[in-house]
Write a protein that holds these residues in place. Structure first.
Motif, PDB file in Angstrom:
ATOM      1  N   GLN A   9     -16.364  -2.050  11.278  1.00  0.00           N
ATOM      2  CA  GLN A   9     -14.887  -2.509  11.652  1.00  0.00           C
ATOM      3  C   GLN A   9     -15.225  -3.555  12.732  1.00  0.00           C
ATOM      4  O   GLN A   9     -14.313  -4.239  12.980  1.00  0.00           O
ATOM      5  CB  GLN A   9     -14.133  -1.604  11.788  1.00  0.00           C
ATOM      6  CG  GLN A   9     -13.833  -0.888  10.489  1.00  0.00           C
ATOM      7  CD  GLN A   9     -12.980   0.445  10.818  1.00  0.00           C
ATOM      8  OE1 GLN A   9     -12.568   0.967  11.844  1.00  0.00           O
ATOM      9  NE2 GLN A   9     -12.878   1.349   9.619  1.00  0.00           N
ATOM     10  N   ASP A  64      -7.721  -4.225   3.162  1.00  0.00           N
ATOM     11  CA  ASP A  64      -7.724  -3.730   4.713  1.00  0.00           C
ATOM     12  C   ASP A  64      -9.015  -3.670   5.258  1.00  0.00           C
ATOM     13  O   ASP A  64      -9.420  -2.385   4.903  1.00  0.00           O
ATOM     14  CB  ASP A  64      -6.727  -2.761   5.014  1.00  0.00           C
ATOM     15  CG  ASP A  64      -6.719  -2.444   6.355  1.00  0.00           C
ATOM     16  OD1 ASP A  64      -7.256  -2.948   7.302  1.00  0.00           O
ATOM     17  OD2 ASP A  64      -5.634  -1.544   6.711  1.00  0.00           O
ATOM     18  N   GLU A  66     -10.357   1.595   1.102  1.00  0.00           N
ATOM     19  CA  GLU A  66      -9.259   2.602   0.869  1.00  0.00           C
ATOM     20  C   GLU A  66      -7.651   1.834   0.729  1.00  0.00           C
ATOM     21  O   GLU A  66      -7.009   2.563   0.125  1.00  0.00           O
ATOM     22  CB  GLU A  66      -9.331   3.709   1.884  1.00  0.00           C
ATOM     23  CG  GLU A  66     -10.339   4.589   1.856  1.00  0.00           C
ATOM     24  CD  GLU A  66     -10.243   5.840   2.673  1.00  0.00           C
ATOM     25  OE1 GLU A  66      -9.341   5.854   3.867  1.00  0.00           O
ATOM     26  OE2 GLU A  66     -10.961   6.879   2.250  1.00  0.00           O
ATOM     27  N   ARG A  67      -7.635   0.787   1.471  1.00  0.00           N
ATOM     28  CA  ARG A  67      -6.351   0.067   1.190  1.00  0.00           C
ATOM     29  C   ARG A  67      -6.305  -1.375   0.784  1.00  0.00           C
ATOM     30  O   ARG A  67      -7.197  -2.078   1.515  1.00  0.00           O
ATOM     31  CB  ARG A  67      -5.644   0.130   2.537  1.00  0.00           C
ATOM     32  CG  ARG A  67      -5.208   1.655   2.900  1.00  0.00           C
ATOM     33  CD  ARG A  67      -4.287   1.641   4.288  1.00  0.00           C
ATOM     34  NE  ARG A  67      -4.952   1.132   5.502  1.00  0.00           N
ATOM     35  CZ  ARG A  67      -5.806   1.586   6.270  1.00  0.00           C
ATOM     36  NH1 ARG A  67      -5.752   2.990   5.871  1.00  0.00           N
ATOM     37  NH2 ARG A  67      -6.274   1.174   7.343  1.00  0.00           N
ATOM     38  N   SER A  83      -9.858  -2.442   7.996  1.00  0.00           N
ATOM     39  CA  SER A  83      -9.935  -1.113   8.926  1.00  0.00           C
ATOM     40  C   SER A  83      -9.807   0.044   7.747  1.00  0.00           C
ATOM     41  O   SER A  83      -9.952   1.028   8.360  1.00  0.00           O
ATOM     42  CB  SER A  83      -8.820  -1.020   9.644  1.00  0.00           C
ATOM     43  OG  SER A  83      -7.588  -0.962   9.295  1.00  0.00           O
ATOM     44  N   SER A  84      -9.893   0.030   6.528  1.00  0.00           N
ATOM     45  CA  SER A  84     -10.006   1.108   5.772  1.00  0.00           C
ATOM     46  C   SER A  84     -11.159   1.412   5.162  1.00  0.00           C
ATOM     47  O   SER A  84     -11.241   2.008   4.239  1.00  0.00           O
ATOM     48  CB  SER A  84      -8.865   0.832   4.685  1.00  0.00           C
ATOM     49  OG  SER A  84      -9.272  -0.181   3.744  1.00  0.00           O
ATOM     50  N   ASN A 117     -14.428   3.003   4.474  1.00  0.00           N
ATOM     51  CA  ASN A 117     -14.892   4.406   4.547  1.00  0.00           C
ATOM     52  C   ASN A 117     -16.350   4.832   4.016  1.00  0.00           C
ATOM     53  O   ASN A 117     -16.394   4.663   2.685  1.00  0.00           O
ATOM     54  CB  ASN A 117     -13.886   5.151   3.835  1.00  0.00           C
ATOM     55  CG  ASN A 117     -14.192   6.881   3.938  1.00  0.00           C
ATOM     56  OD1 ASN A 117     -15.237   7.130   4.545  1.00  0.00           O
ATOM     57  ND2 ASN A 117     -13.231   7.616   3.441  1.00  0.00           N
TER      58      ASN A 117
END
Length: 173
Positions: A80, A64, A43-44, A66-67, A69
């Motif tokens: 992650q 990223d 997402e990022r 951590s993005s 999804n």
């Protein structure tokens, strides 16, 4: 169709920035002994590119981890964690283009992908569309997850991870 170097020309090179709102980076992998396909997106992400008059393209795309999804929060946290993306210790995934050529509606070349401080060369083939203010690159790559040290046994993901990108870039002064 006019080839990319003529349509994007100006004097020398043109600079471009990724538009995350109109771009997508997705992935899919088989898991649970190949019985299921997990799909997700980053997402990022951000990036840039420079297109030279000779049709060569250099650029960088950062994601990223951590993005991630997949639509399933538990799976996202699993991806992650330290076993896979290790986003806590490695907050950036980087793809740097190498030897990418645009020729009419096609792009070919290679890039260097770094995940968790492990780099792999990724061959690229895809499509390109370009006009005065927008450059769109699309294509996919199949990665062997063992090269990143990820487990492939015990029902985890299979050996292949398919990454698909549709990246829109806007002209940048």
């Amino acid at each position: 169709m006019t080839d990319a170097r003529n349509r994007a020309s100006g004097a020398g090179a043109s600079r471009w920035r990724v538009d995350p709102a109109t771009s997508r980076i997705s992935f899919e992998a088989r898991w649970m002994f190949g019985a299921h396909t997990a799909r997700g997106v980053f997402e990022r992400f951000a990036g840039w590119a420079t297109l030279h008059d000779d049709g060569s393209l250099v650029g960088e795309l950062t994601m990223d981890p951590s993005s991630v999804n997949t639509g399933i929060r538990l799976r996202d946290r699993h991806l992650q964690n330290r076993l896979f993306l290790d986003s806590g210790n490695h907050p950036v995934i980087t793809f740097m283009s190498r030897d990418i050529r645009l020729d009419g509606p096609s792009l070919t070349g290679a890039g260097h992908l770094v995940v968790r401080d492990r780099g792999v060369e990724v061959p690229l083939r895809g499509a390109v569309r370009i006009d005065a203010e927008q450059l769109t690159l699309s294509g996919s790559a199949t990665l062997d997850v063992r090269r990143f040290g990820w487990p492939t046994a015990l029902g985890y993901i299979g050996r292949s991870l398919v990454v698909d990108g549709a990246i829109s870039l806007e002209r940048h002064a």
